[in-house]
Design a protein around this motif. Structure first.
Motif, PDB file in Angstrom:
ATOM      1  N   ILE A  80       1.249 104.885  84.582  1.00 51.81           N
ATOM      2  CA  ILE A  80       0.174 105.685  83.987  1.00 51.81           C
ATOM      3  C   ILE A  80       0.572 107.007  83.728  1.00 51.81           C
ATOM      4  O   ILE A  80       0.074 107.862  82.664  1.00 51.81           O
ATOM      5  N   PHE A  81       1.074 107.869  84.661  1.00 55.24           N
ATOM      6  CA  PHE A  81       1.047 108.874  84.665  1.00 55.24           C
ATOM      7  C   PHE A  81       2.403 109.396  83.660  1.00 55.24           C
ATOM      8  O   PHE A  81       2.549 110.772  83.667  1.00 55.24           O
ATOM      9  N   ILE A  82       3.246 108.641  83.206  1.00 55.25           N
ATOM     10  CA  ILE A  82       4.153 109.072  82.312  1.00 55.25           C
ATOM     11  C   ILE A  82       3.808 108.418  81.012  1.00 55.25           C
ATOM     12  O   ILE A  82       4.659 108.204  80.020  1.00 55.25           O
ATOM     13  N   ASP A  83       2.629 108.095  80.738  1.00 60.30           N
ATOM     14  CA  ASP A  83       2.097 107.457  79.490  1.00 60.30           C
ATOM     15  C   ASP A  83       2.092 108.422  78.537  1.00 60.30           C
ATOM     16  O   ASP A  83       2.159 109.633  78.519  1.00 60.30           O
ATOM     17  N   PRO A  84       2.420 107.879  77.134  1.00 55.45           N
ATOM     18  CA  PRO A  84       2.444 108.945  75.996  1.00 55.45           C
ATOM     19  C   PRO A  84       1.448 110.152  75.971  1.00 55.45           C
ATOM     20  O   PRO A  84       1.610 111.073  75.381  1.00 55.45           O
ATOM     21  N   MET A  85       0.311 109.756  76.467  1.00 57.84           N
ATOM     22  CA  MET A  85      -0.896 110.352  76.381  1.00 57.84           C
ATOM     23  C   MET A  85      -0.574 111.564  76.927  1.00 57.84           C
ATOM     24  O   MET A  85      -1.114 112.779  76.604  1.00 57.84           O
ATOM     25  N   TRP A  86       0.192 111.564  78.378  1.00 57.25           N
ATOM     26  CA  TRP A  86       0.397 112.981  78.898  1.00 57.25           C
ATOM     27  C   TRP A  86       1.294 113.591  78.351  1.00 57.25           C
ATOM     28  O   TRP A  86       1.312 114.904  78.251  1.00 57.25           O
ATOM     29  N   LEU A  87       2.312 113.133  77.561  1.00 50.69           N
ATOM     30  CA  LEU A  87       3.424 113.803  76.888  1.00 50.69           C
ATOM     31  C   LEU A  87       2.833 114.637  75.809  1.00 50.69           C
ATOM     32  O   LEU A  87       2.941 115.674  75.494  1.00 50.69           O
ATOM     33  N   VAL A  88       1.812 113.971  74.997  1.00 53.04           N
ATOM     34  CA  VAL A  88       1.094 114.523  73.818  1.00 53.04           C
ATOM     35  C   VAL A  88       0.317 115.731  74.418  1.00 53.04           C
ATOM     36  O   VAL A  88       0.546 116.819  73.537  1.00 53.04           O
ATOM     37  N   ALA A  89      -0.543 115.461  75.576  1.00 53.32           N
ATOM     38  CA  ALA A  89      -1.102 116.800  76.020  1.00 53.32           C
ATOM     39  C   ALA A  89      -0.277 117.915  76.447  1.00 53.32           C
ATOM     40  O   ALA A  89      -0.569 118.960  76.244  1.00 53.32           O
ATOM     41  N   LEU A  90       0.965 117.463  77.168  1.00 55.73           N
ATOM     42  CA  LEU A  90       1.764 118.659  77.692  1.00 55.73           C
ATOM     43  C   LEU A  90       2.719 119.116  76.750  1.00 55.73           C
ATOM     44  O   LEU A  90       3.041 120.332  77.057  1.00 55.73           O
ATOM     45  N   LEU A  91       3.352 118.338  75.755  1.00 62.19           N
ATOM     46  CA  LEU A  91       4.220 118.669  74.919  1.00 62.19           C
ATOM     47  C   LEU A  91       3.876 119.541  73.791  1.00 62.19           C
ATOM     48  O   LEU A  91       4.530 120.052  72.978  1.00 62.19           O
ATOM     49  N   VAL A  92       2.465 118.936  73.552  1.00 69.48           N
ATOM     50  CA  VAL A  92       2.068 119.473  72.054  1.00 69.48           C
ATOM     51  C   VAL A  92       0.836 120.404  72.073  1.00 69.48           C
ATOM     52  O   VAL A  92       0.839 121.414  71.634  1.00 69.48           O
ATOM     53  N   LEU A  93      -0.150 119.683  73.140  1.00 73.15           N
ATOM     54  CA  LEU A  93      -1.346 120.520  73.287  1.00 73.15           C
ATOM     55  C   LEU A  93      -1.309 121.710  73.982  1.00 73.15           C
ATOM     56  O   LEU A  93      -1.745 122.724  73.686  1.00 73.15           O
ATOM     57  N   ALA A  94      -0.614 121.642  74.996  1.00 70.73           N
ATOM     58  CA  ALA A  94      -0.479 122.761  76.040  1.00 70.73           C
ATOM     59  C   ALA A  94       0.278 123.956  75.470  1.00 70.73           C
ATOM     60  O   ALA A  94      -0.306 125.002  75.269  1.00 70.73           O
ATOM     61  N   PRO A  95       1.326 123.558  74.590  1.00 76.07           N
ATOM     62  CA  PRO A  95       1.798 124.921  73.724  1.00 76.07           C
ATOM     63  C   PRO A  95       0.628 125.463  72.785  1.00 76.07           C
ATOM     64  O   PRO A  95       0.578 126.802  72.842  1.00 76.07           O
ATOM     65  N   LEU A  96       0.210 124.615  72.155  1.00 71.30           N
ATOM     66  CA  LEU A  96      -0.897 125.335  71.126  1.00 71.30           C
ATOM     67  C   LEU A  96      -2.085 125.936  71.703  1.00 71.30           C
ATOM     68  O   LEU A  96      -2.652 127.023  71.533  1.00 71.30           O
ATOM     69  N   LEU A  97      -2.503 125.525  72.989  1.00 72.77           N
ATOM     70  CA  LEU A  97      -3.479 126.013  73.975  1.00 72.77           C
ATOM     71  C   LEU A  97      -2.914 127.409  74.525  1.00 72.77           C
ATOM     72  O   LEU A  97      -3.811 128.462  74.306  1.00 72.77           O
ATOM     73  N   THR A  98      -1.529 127.498  74.658  1.00 69.49           N
ATOM     74  CA  THR A  98      -1.125 128.758  75.178  1.00 69.49           C
ATOM     75  C   THR A  98      -1.259 129.961  74.056  1.00 69.49           C
ATOM     76  O   THR A  98      -1.714 131.108  74.241  1.00 69.49           O
TER      77      THR A  98
END
Length: 263
Positions: free
Chosen positions: A163-181
């Motif tokens: 569950i912790f390496i679900d694509p949801m996590w990857l979208v959040a950290l690799l896409v949304l996190a930089p945009l939030l930055t």
């Protein structure tokens, strides 16, 4: 590029010298990362039975939790909700760096010589933005890796770990996190270009974190169910806001006004 890299190196050297900023960059991400790891460890040792979770048995009916016991399901749900915490890092860390970079240099009069150089406003803001953004993204990704290692150390089952390496996590950290930055940095630069006090600038810039706090509350209360679709929609919205703020930041950063106002 040499001018931008020089400014970035200068900004990072300033972060290392400023103990308050350095503490935020290092300690806050560690605390945020430790929260879900500790909760996983506590849940693993509670000895929870199926009957203890009768009132929230719907969790076990979710296809994502097929084959999981009560403890495993709760670990997966809890940690997935805690994913929002990792999105707070790239919003909190850059705000501290960016506001101190501009407002702090105003107060020490070190910004004036920089503004008087031939470097363009765009180059200046790109350099200062990158100096603040890179640590924010790095702490979020490092925190996620530490979380994965911690989850393994505390004997999280293979089913939960998946569950912790679900694509949801990857979208959040690799896409949304930089945009939030980028959002946090842009907002901080806009506020800092007008502010005269670092603390006030940080408070205003910190408003970027409030929607994430609200999202965390909604996920913990069950109002919102996190998914890859939710994060893709959020990424699209944040990207649109980023474009507006980046253009607005360059337009509002009046270097001549700053030079005359702070002489």
């Amino acid at each position: 590029m040499s001018a931008i890299s020089t400014i970035v190196a200068k900004e990072w050297a300033g972060v290392v010298r400023n103990r308050t900023v350095l503490a935020v960059v290092l300690i806050v991400p560690l605390v945020i990362t430790a929260i879900p790891i500790v909760m996983l460890a506590v849940m693993a040792n509670l000895g929870i039975s199926q009957s203890d979770f009768a009132e929230i048995g719907y969790l076990l009916n979710n296809p994502r939790f097929d084959g999981m016991g009560p403890v495993e399901a709760m670990q997966a749900v809890m940690a997935s909700n805690m994913l929002v915490l990792f999105l707070m890092m790239p919003a909190m860390v850059p705000v501290t760096i960016a506001t101190n970079s501009i407002v702090g240099e105003k107060l020490t009069r070190s910004l004036e010589p920089l503004l008087a150089t031939p470097i363009s406003t765009t180059q200046l803001l790109v350099a200062k933005g990158a100096a603040a953004a890179v640590p924010g993204i790095a702490t979020a990704w490092a925190g996620y890796l530490i979380f994965l290692i911690g989850a393994r150390i505390f004997s999280v089952s293979d089913r939960v770990f998946t569950i912790f390496i679900d694509p949801m996590w990857l979208v959040a950290l690799l896409v949304l996190a930089p945009l939030l930055t980028v959002l946090a940095v842009s907002a901080s630069i806009i506020v800092s270009s007008r502010a005269t006090d670092p603390a006030a600038a940080q408070q205003v810039g910190g408003l970027v974190v409030l929607p994430l706090v609200l999202l965390l509350i909604c996920t913990l209360s069950g109002v919102v169910q996190l998914s890859g679709v939710v994060f893709w929609i959020a990424a699209a919205v944040v990207a649109a806001i980023d474009v507006v703020l980046l253009r607005l930041g360059v337009r509002l950063f009046n270097r001549e006004s700053i030079l005359t106002r702070w002489k």
